[in-house]
Scaffold this motif. Structure first.
Motif, PDB file in Angstrom:
ATOM      1  N   PHE A   1       0.850  -1.192   0.000  1.00 37.59           N
ATOM      2  CA  PHE A   1       0.000   0.000   0.000  1.00 37.59           C
ATOM      3  C   PHE A   1       0.885   1.240   0.000  1.00 37.59           C
ATOM      4  O   PHE A   1       2.069   1.186   0.352  1.00 37.59           O
ATOM      5  CB  PHE A   1      -0.946   0.021   1.205  1.00 37.59           C
ATOM      6  N   ILE A   2       0.288   2.361  -0.414  1.00 33.51           N
ATOM      7  CA  ILE A   2       0.966   3.661  -0.392  1.00 33.51           C
ATOM      8  C   ILE A   2       0.123   4.568   0.495  1.00 33.51           C
ATOM      9  O   ILE A   2      -0.985   4.954   0.114  1.00 33.51           O
ATOM     10  CB  ILE A   2       1.106   4.251  -1.806  1.00 33.51           C
ATOM     11  N   PRO A   3       0.598   4.912   1.663  1.00 31.94           N
ATOM     12  CA  PRO A   3      -0.217   5.711   2.586  1.00 31.94           C
ATOM     13  C   PRO A   3      -0.336   7.161   2.138  1.00 31.94           C
ATOM     14  O   PRO A   3       0.457   7.657   1.340  1.00 31.94           O
ATOM     15  CB  PRO A   3       0.558   5.602   3.901  1.00 31.94           C
ATOM     16  N   GLY A   4      -1.356   7.824   2.662  1.00 27.23           N
ATOM     17  CA  GLY A   4      -1.545   9.245   2.372  1.00 27.23           C
ATOM     18  C   GLY A   4      -2.603   9.471   1.313  1.00 27.23           C
ATOM     19  O   GLY A   4      -2.766   8.674   0.382  1.00 27.23           O
ATOM     20  N   ALA A   5      -3.332  10.579   1.436  1.00 25.89           N
ATOM     21  CA  ALA A   5      -4.432  10.868   0.518  1.00 25.89           C
ATOM     22  C   ALA A   5      -3.945  11.439  -0.811  1.00 25.89           C
ATOM     23  O   ALA A   5      -4.611  11.292  -1.835  1.00 25.89           O
ATOM     24  CB  ALA A   5      -5.407  11.858   1.172  1.00 25.89           C
ATOM     25  N   THR A   6      -2.801  12.104  -0.817  1.00 29.74           N
ATOM     26  CA  THR A   6      -2.305  12.749  -2.037  1.00 29.74           C
ATOM     27  C   THR A   6      -0.839  12.426  -2.235  1.00 29.74           C
ATOM     28  O   THR A   6      -0.033  12.547  -1.301  1.00 29.74           O
ATOM     29  CB  THR A   6      -2.474  14.276  -1.951  1.00 29.74           C
ATOM     30  N   ARG A   7      -0.493  12.004  -3.448  1.00 31.01           N
ATOM     31  CA  ARG A   7       0.904  11.761  -3.796  1.00 31.01           C
ATOM     32  C   ARG A   7       1.198  12.536  -5.067  1.00 31.01           C
ATOM     33  O   ARG A   7       0.835  12.121  -6.164  1.00 31.01           O
ATOM     34  CB  ARG A   7       1.157  10.266  -4.003  1.00 31.01           C
ATOM     35  N   ASP A   8       1.811  13.685  -4.926  1.00 31.06           N
ATOM     36  CA  ASP A   8       2.156  14.551  -6.054  1.00 31.06           C
ATOM     37  C   ASP A   8       3.509  14.098  -6.593  1.00 31.06           C
ATOM     38  O   ASP A   8       4.533  14.767  -6.419  1.00 31.06           O
ATOM     39  CB  ASP A   8       2.183  16.005  -5.590  1.00 31.06           C
ATOM     40  N   TRP A   9       3.512  12.941  -7.248  1.00 27.68           N
ATOM     41  CA  TRP A   9       4.738  12.297  -7.690  1.00 27.68           C
ATOM     42  C   TRP A   9       4.920  12.429  -9.197  1.00 27.68           C
ATOM     43  O   TRP A   9       3.972  12.608  -9.944  1.00 27.68           O
ATOM     44  CB  TRP A   9       4.731  10.811  -7.344  1.00 27.68           C
ATOM     45  N   GLY A  10       6.178  12.298  -9.608  1.00 26.51           N
ATOM     46  CA  GLY A  10       6.520  12.236 -11.019  1.00 26.51           C
ATOM     47  C   GLY A  10       7.186  10.918 -11.341  1.00 26.51           C
ATOM     48  O   GLY A  10       7.053   9.933 -10.613  1.00 26.51           O
TER      49      GLY A  10
END
Length: 309
Positions: A222-231
């Motif tokens: 899983f990837i925690p957190g509501a927002t992942r502003d990733w590239g």
């Protein structure tokens, strides 16, 4: 008695040893488990299992193949390690050691048409080489030995194994193909669709179908957190696992909805929390075998006894 039994095997690298262990345990409990299986389908390591079973190998022999030769398949010489820069500039492992194992196991001259029963394995064609520029593209490819004009019976079994196991970043492509896990790491839905193809004897009457699918152990990722502003830099290391886990789940959902619990069962146990099992971790093979030997077989055994046999 069910009229059309399908066995389906997921991809997962060396975690395929779990599938082999579970299948061996079930065969010891139900000696006729593999009798009259109409179609075996596999992706990547599951493709190797399907091809091996149709070649006549036992589940126990396939289990030992992973334990005895897994390190040979996932081997990289010094030059390969230097040249790949940790997968940044090339595949991590050489393809030839894998090819040598597959030729030994499946036979250098054995064609798909020579196998004892219907089999299909998934791959992805990187270039269909169409002479028409408007039709040239990459596309999914399913190798099979079923009758019909699209049969791949002349393809050597070991080469089909090479194509279905050519996982991106792990191995080089083979003959213009990569691992079918990019679109069907769980090939159950592909197998189900194949039953309706008139070119290969379909459509199979829907009530006759029984589909038993095996995973290789499911990671609790899983990837925690509501927002992942990733590239690219953040997403790239996760994309292969994310894509393959995602397509496994949707195929399970589709088969479950279309067939129902009387006609479909899936064995894909979750790894213990915190246990990370990469598909190329040779050091975890002994644990994978032990874990597979200790997994409870109920209620799968009850389903097999009631609906499969």
């Amino acid at each position: 008695m069910p009229g059309y039994r399908i066995l389906s095997f997921d991809g997962g690298g060396l975690r395929g040893v779990v599938t082999a262990v579970l299948l061996d345990r079930l065969q010891r409990r139900f000696p006729t488990l593999l009798d009259d299986v109409a179609l075996m389908a596999g992706t990547s390591t599951g493709g190797l299992i399907a091809l091996g079973l149709r070649k006549g190998l036992t589940a126990a022999a396939l289990r030992d193949l992973y334990l005895d030769r897994g390190a040979e398949i996932f081997s990289a010489g010094l030059m390969r390690r230097l040249r790949s820069f940790g997968k940044l500039a090339g595949a991590e492992y050489d393809g030839e050691p894998r090819a040598a194992v597959f030729r030994d196991v499946l036979g250098a001259q054995t064609r798909l048409a020579d196998l004892a029963g219907a089999v299909m394995v998934t791959a992805f064609d990187l270039d269909n080489q169409s002479p028409d520029p408007q039709l040239r593209q990459w596309k999914p490819k399913i190798f099979h030995n079923l009758p019909g004009g699209d049969s791949d019976g002349s393809v050597p079994a070991w080469q089909a194994a090479m194509m279905t196991t050519a996982a991106p970043t792990y191995f080089p492509s083979y003959d213009g193909h990569i691992d079918g896990g990019v679109f069907a790491n769980n090939p159950s839905m592909c197998a189900l669709a194949q039953t309706q193809d008139a070119r290969s004897g379909g459509p199979v009457p829907w009530p006759d179908i029984r589909l038993l699918a095996f995973g290789t152990g499911t990671p609790r990722t899983f990837i925690p957190g509501a927002t992942r502003d990733w590239g690219y830099a953040q997403w790239a290391p996760k994309l292969i696992d994310l894509m393959m886990d995602g397509v496994m789940g949707i195929a399970d959902y589709q088969c479950r909805m279309m067939l129902g619990e009387d006609q479909y069962a899936r064995c894909a146990p979750y790894f213990p929390p915190g246990r990370d099992v990469p598909m190329d971790d040779v050091g975890q093979l002994p644990w994978l075998r032990q874990w597979g030997e200790q997994l409870p077989l109920e209620p799968l055994a009850a389903w097999i006894e009631r609906f499969w046999l």
